[in-house]
Scaffold this active site. Structure first.
Site, short mmCIF file in Angstrom:
data_model
loop_
_atom_site.label_atom_id
_atom_site.label_comp_id
_atom_site.label_asym_id
_atom_site.label_seq_id
_atom_site.Cartn_x
_atom_site.Cartn_y
_atom_site.Cartn_z
CG HIS A 1 26.25 -37.30 3.23
ND1 HIS A 1 25.93 -38.15 2.21
CD2 HIS A 1 25.14 -37.22 4.00
CE1 HIS A 1 24.68 -38.58 2.35
NE2 HIS A 1 24.19 -38.02 3.43
CD GLU B 1 28.82 -38.25 0.25
OE1 GLU B 1 27.58 -38.44 0.17
OE2 GLU B 1 29.49 -38.59 1.24
CB CYS C 1 23.48 -41.38 4.15
SG CYS C 1 22.04 -40.53 4.81
#
Length: 229
Positions: free
Chosen positions: A203, A205, A86
């Site tokens: 994302h 994660e 990002c």
């Protein structure tokens, strides 16, 4: 696998990234401040999401000139794995480590939602946890995720297999609706020529635990662990 996460004023996804890395590696990543001028010996350098310096000028434009970025450039050129997610992707493009730029979403609004990604190249340290063509569901949270580059650069990325992920529909089909932010050729993530640097807007994660709604990001980090240990 030892990892270092670089923090900038305005970073806000460093804890998410640290949790994902620890979940897979069992080790707590190092957190480094952007004004540091040295990098310790690590296996992975990661730039997290957020709004470095409030996205003033352009997202990532100020952060790209932080003292530690000189070391990030040097390490990337030497083959050290570097990951930008990002805002981290934006910083890598502004620093010239990755080609292209991230413009405002074509809706001109902030997007916070789950999207589907198609793995375009599984033969990299970042994508080896997936099969080519695999479909992932992961979240995005950005205002400036519209990837753009000149036609020659885009052709080079395609020809050399440097497109890592593309936005797609649930079935893997590429269509205009799935490419919600208007990125050129629906590109969601790109690699450098050495394939040791990856930048992506979504994302992974935040898709590593069932409580987060998806575990499709887990193979991303498991693959990294296997490739770097």
């Amino acid at each position: 696998m030892k990892a270092a996460i670089i923090l900038f004023p305005g970073s806000n996804r460093e804890r998410d990234l640290a949790a994902a890395l620890k979940r897979v590696t069992g080790e707590e990543p190092l957190l480094l401040w952007h004004r540091d001028s040295e990098l310790p010996e690590v296996d992975l350098i990661a730039l997290p999401g957020g709004f470095a310096h409030g996205d003033y000028l352009r997202p990532g434009a100020i952060a790209a000139h932080s003292p530690i970025m000189n070391e990030v450039k040097r390490e990337a050129a030497a083959g050290r794995p570097v990951l930008g997610i990002c805002n981290g992707f934006q910083i890598l493009t502004e620093a010239g480590i990755l080609p292209g730029a991230l413009l405002a979403n074509r809706s001109l609004t902030f997007a916070c939602r789950d999207v589907h990604l198609r793995v375009e190249n599984s033969q990299t340290i970042f994508t080896c946890g997936y099969e080519a063509g695999a479909i992932l569901r992961v979240p995005v949270a950005h205002h400036d995720g519209n990837y753009t580059a000149g036609p020659e650069t885009l052709d080079r990325l395609e020809d050399k297999g440097l497109v890592a992920f593309r936005y797609c529909g649930p079935s893997g089909a590429l269509d205009d609706d799935a490419n919600f932010n208007g990125s050129a050729r629906a590109i969601a993530g790109v690699l450098n020529e050495g394939r040791n640097v990856l930048g992506l807007m979504p994302h992974p994660e935040d898709a590593t635990d069932p409580l987060l709604g998806s575990t499709d990001g887990l193979p991303f980090f498991e693959g990294l662990l296997g490739a770097l240990t």
